[in-house]
Design a protein around this motif. Structure first.
Motif, mmCIF file in Angstrom:
data_model
loop_
_atom_site.group_PDB
_atom_site.id
_atom_site.type_symbol
_atom_site.label_atom_id
_atom_site.label_comp_id
_atom_site.label_asym_id
_atom_site.label_seq_id
_atom_site.Cartn_x
_atom_site.Cartn_y
_atom_site.Cartn_z
ATOM 1 N N THR A 189 0.839 -1.202 0.000
ATOM 2 C CA THR A 189 0.000 0.000 0.000
ATOM 3 C C THR A 189 0.873 1.251 0.000
ATOM 4 N N GLN A 200 -7.664 0.451 -0.191
ATOM 5 C CA GLN A 200 -7.809 -0.876 0.396
ATOM 6 C C GLN A 200 -9.162 -1.008 1.096
ATOM 7 N N ASP A 237 -6.032 -1.287 -5.016
ATOM 8 C CA ASP A 237 -5.493 -1.852 -3.774
ATOM 9 C C ASP A 237 -6.476 -2.880 -3.212
ATOM 10 N N GLU A 238 -6.140 -4.142 -3.365
ATOM 11 C CA GLU A 238 -6.952 -5.267 -2.906
ATOM 12 C C GLU A 238 -8.417 -5.128 -3.323
HETATM 13 MG MG MG Z 1 -2.093 -2.698 2.116
#
Ligand code: MG
Ligand code: ATP
Lengths: 287, 339, 261
Positions: free
Chosen positions: C42, C84, C175-176
């Motif tokens: 991240t 995220q 992010d994810e």
């Molecule tokens: Mg992360």
């Protein structure tokens, strides 16, 4: 030279009061991330409670102070449980507005109960003492000494007791404290109680040399905010250092620059500091 | 659909009533109080355009109200300027000082911003209070003239002053409305909702916060200038933080971020204050807890609450009819009030 | 090179979250970044998108040095990102959320708002059309008027994609994107990501779901404790000793993850 030392002493005694107020404010901020705008109102009510039990019940000054300390500590805890706790997941804006609500209420309450007039607290310590060629009133000396005693007690409590170190842990790292299994509610109540107690003690100490009136807390709380920003929000040593520094700076400012504008010193100082360093002098302690 | 008509009718009705008010109420006192309330409302609208739209709580708002008032007062009384010239100067100066203050204060975030602006507000108060030779200090500034005539329009009666204030309030509300429903207004709300996300989609948070702050200072200055010319006497207490808190309270009670909230909150609170005259300065014993309860249980305020309620009901009735509906088309133009 | 990251380092006090990392992303590729929790993934995205200034190193996007630019400027240049933990504007509708994504392509300011100028009206309409278009793209046009608070986690992920796409990016950093959704939904999101690259977009994504990564990615970069330990095609990565080592340190990649949403 004499004048210098004289003003230094005066500044330190004013600074003692600022420090005690700022300590409570910074602890609440450190632990709960609430800028408690109502803290100045606790201070003000503290002064009135002391005054009232002294005049009506005829209690001795120090007994009255202890009484007031308990009353204001309860008041602070009450505000936590009734207002801040229900708002724990709310936005910072809501916290601040709620604090304003408490402040407005307490100020109006003081006006209803005690009137809008300026009051004076009689003291049996108004003799003048001479030490090292300086003249000080006993009350100012008492403020100096009492503040140190209170801070020593606080230090002992925070460092040497389990629950005290839990408060410190929580101030430094909320999540961390949760992991260690500290009961956040207990910490929260205790922190508010301490902050209220400190405010009441500070008010009782300062009242004999100042006047008591419903809006007396406003200036003090604003200065306390300046102090904790200078010292780092949530930092206890920072609040102590900042409190004494501001007291002394004001004392010298009043003597050597202008008495009219001495109250402005704190705010100009803050504006300059935040202009240069928007995150405060000691960022990183709390987000 | 008839709901929309109801709202429109409500607005039109309110407008007609306010236009005819001087003929409806005979009491000069009532008209005076209403005019004052409308002046407060202008200031609260300004406040809303900052704290309600982009979400940064400035505690210096009342300071800019005072800057507007004192600029007008000093320029007319001490410098002998033409009224409307001084009036313009008051607006420009409020906005300009707002710009400078905002430039610096928006470097700070969240709590720091509130505390910083509180200090700025207090410095403004102290300057007014202590700079005796300029502002008259605690004795205040007296003899501020009524608004000068514009062509055939004169403003020396209460009724004419009422209309003048009403005019400026209408302009303020129009600006607040246009702003809320514009791309810029959407941008403000995006910043309010999440600064991080706003920046990720290419919005400069600082620029937008600053702009909204300057707008709010402008309207605070406008309200201040109107106040000075209406009351004709000003003292340092118009810069006191308690007055600022009071404006904040009007806003919260009416509904922060809403269009009608500032007006509803201000009128309601002024009316309550009048009806609770016997409480006088201690009315906060009542209003303080009300503010706290509202923030805990009803943070959207009166107007926000009603809008939510109304939206939910509409949604429910939408669902009932939705089976028969055709696929939705892209409307050419939508007006949305998000809260 | 489309995106080129050289010797990027980020220190937080004593902790080095990224250490001299290089990355090259080709236009039109799906480039995955994987690694155990706390590896610095991240942070890596935060550096590229301008949310944090790097301690040292350079980031070049389409030949321009963008190191140290503020995030809004980087978004203007065509890099969009998702977070995220999805944070959308909960109180607003899906459409309102997505519409603001076009703001950086519009010019209307204060005076346009006050006078409702022609530009304001034109840009408003453009933003609206764009919002519908990207909602169409992510498959949610029917939810346009739904408030965010009333839709599912997977739908929120799609809205976040739509918002990113509304900024007209050339590179998207995800992010994810598939955290907290079930496996059927994961496949749907994977298909959507694939569809993005078909439209000429370049995608960089962080993900813990290995099956998804292996089928989706053109190239994979592996971070561990702030350092790049491997880079290559999915095949190469699967058999890379250092990667196996890193993951074995913390158990199996898929199961080691305690999903936080
Ligand atoms: Mg992360
Ligand atoms: N702002 C910050 N300040 C201090 N340390 C940070 C900060 N941001 C991240 N870190 C630390 O840097 C390291 C890398 O964090 P990062 O969030 O980049 O990991 P990640 O690979 O995304 O992990 P995850 O898979 O859990 O999302 C962690 O140890 C984290 O605690």
């Amino acid at each position: 030279m004499d004048l210098f030392l004289q003003q230094l002493l005066n500044g330190l005694s004013t600074g003692s009061v600022y420090t005690l107020v700022a300590l409570g404010l910074t602890m609440v901020f450190g632990v709960l991330h609430i800028p408690n705008f109502a803290h100045g109102a606790f201070y003000m009510i503290g002064a009135y409670v002391t005054l009232t039990v002294m005049t009506i019940l005829g209690l001795h000054y120090w007994v009255a102070m202890i009484f007031s300390v308990f009353v204001i500590a309860s008041l602070a805890v009450l505000s936590d449980r009734l207002v801040y706790h229900p708002l724990r997941n709310a936005s910072p804006l809501q916290h601040m507005i709620a604090a304003v609500g408490i402040l407005l209420f307490l100020e109006a309450l003081a006006q209803v109960l005690w009137g809008a007039d300026y009051r004076r607290m009689e003291t049996s310590y108004d003799d003048v003492v001479h030490i090292f060629g300086l003249t000080v009133t006993e009350q100012r000396l008492l403020i100096l000494i009492a503040a140190v005693v209170i801070m020593a007690a606080l230090h002992w409590f925070l460092r040497k007791t389990m629950i005290g170190s839990a408060i410190i842990a929580m101030a430094q790292n909320r999540e961390g404290a949760y992991l260690v299994g500290i009961n956040a509610n207990v910490i929260s109540v205790l922190t508010f109680a301490i902050s209220g107690a400190l405010a009441a003690a500070a008010a009782t100490l300062a009242s004999p040399i100042n006047l008591i009136f419903p809006a007396m807390g406003n200036l003090v709380i604003m200065k306390a905010f300046v102090i904790i920003i200078i010292g780092g929000m949530g930092s206890i040593p920072g609040a102590i250092l900042g409190g004494y520094l501001l007291g002394v700076a004001e004392s010298f400012g009043a003597t050597y620059i202008s008495g009219d504008y001495k109250d402005m010193i704190a705010f100009v100082l803050l504006v300059i500091i935040l202009t240069v360093k928007p995150t405060g002098l000691f960022p990183g302690r709390v987000h | 659909m008839d709901k929309v008509m109801n709202i429109r009718n409500g607005v039109i009705l309110t407008f007609i009533i306010t236009l005819l008010l001087p003929f409806i109420v005979q009491s000069q006192y009532v008209l005076h109080v209403v005019t004052m309330a409308l002046i407060w409302a202008i200031s609260v609208y300004g406040y809303n355009m900052n704290v309600g739209y982009v979400g940064s709580l400035s505690l210096a708002h009342v300071g800019f109200f005072a800057i507007g008032a004192y600029t007008l007062g000093l320029l007319t009384v001490k410098a002998g300027w033409n009224f409307w010239l001084a009036f313009m100067a008051a607006l420009v100066l409020s906005a300009a000082i707002g710009f400078l203050v905002g430039l610096v204060s928006f470097r700070t975030k969240g709590h720091f911003f509130a505390i910083y602006t509180m200090c700025v507000g207090f410095i403004i108060y102290l300057i007014i209070d202590k700079w005796d030779s300029l502002t008259g200090g605690v004795r205040g500034l007296i003899g501020i003239p009524h608004p000068a005539p514009i062509g055939p329009l004169t403003f020396d009666t209460l009724t004419s002053q009422y209309y003048l204030v009403l005019f400026f309030l209408a302009v303020t509300i129009l600006v607040a409305k246009r702003l809320l429903h514009s791309l810029l207004g959407r941008t403000f709300l995006a910043v309010n909702n999440s600064e991080e996300l706003a920046r990720a989609i290419g919005i400069s948070t600082r620029k937008n916060q600053l702009l909204s702050f300057v707008i709010s200072c402008f309207f605070a200055g406008l309200a201040g200038a109107l106040y000075a010319s209406f009351v004709r006497f000003i003292g340092p207490d118009i810069a006191s933080i308690v007055l600022g808190f009071e404006m904040l309270m009007y806003l919260i009670i009416g509904g922060i971020g809403t269009l009608a909230g500032p007006l509803v909150g201000t009128l309601l609170m002024v009316w309550l204050t009048q009806s609770l005259q016997f409480l006088q300065d201690s009315r906060m014993v009542l209003f303080g807890p009300v503010l706290v309860l509202l923030v805990i249980f009803y943070p959207q305020g009166i107007v926000g609450g009603i809008t939510n309620h109304w939206r939910k009901r509409r949604k429910r009735s939408d669902l009932k009819h939705s089976e028969s509906k055709l696929p939705k088309q892209v409307p050419s133009h939508r007006v949305n009030a998000r809260r | 090179m489309f995106l080129k990251v050289e010797q990027l380092t980020k220190r937080f006090g004593g902790l080095t979250a990224n250490h001299n990392n290089d990355l090259e992303v080709h236009k039109g590729h799906i480039h995955a970044i994987i690694g155990p929790n706390g590896a610095g993934k991240t942070t890596f995205f935060n550096l590229i998108s301008g949310f944090q200034p790097p301690t040292s190193g350079t980031i070049t996007f389409k030949g321009t040095d963008i190191t140290g630019m503020p995030p809004n400027k980087i978004a203007e240049r065509g890099i969009a990102r998702t977070f995220q933990t999805t944070h959308l504007f909960e109180k607003a509708t899906v459409l309102d959320n997505v519409m603001i994504g076009n703001r950086l392509r519009t010019q209307s300011g204060f005076w346009d708002a006050i006078f409702r100028t022609r530009r304001e009206r034109r840009e408003e309409k453009e933003s609206l059309n764009k919002a519908y278009k990207v909602l169409e793209f992510v498959g949610l046009p029917h939810l346009a008027d739904e408030p965010i608070a009333g839709i599912t986690q997977e739908q929120k992920k799609r809205v976040a994609f739509a918002l990113a796409l509304a900024t007209e990016p050339e590179l998207v950093l995800l992010d994810e994107p598939a955290a907290g959704v079930n496996s059927g939904e994961t496949d749907g999101l994977a298909a959507l990501i694939k569809k993005m690259t078909k439209r000429g977009l370049t995608v960089c994504l962080i993900e813990h779901k290995m099956a998804m990564i292996m089928s989706l990615a053109d190239r994979i970069t592996v971070l561990n404790q702030g350092e790049r330990i491997a880079e290559g095609t999915p095949k190469e990565i699967q058999n890379h000793p250092a990667v196996i080592e890193a993951y074995l340190g913390g158990g199996q990649p898929e199961s080691s993850r305690t999903e936080t949403v």
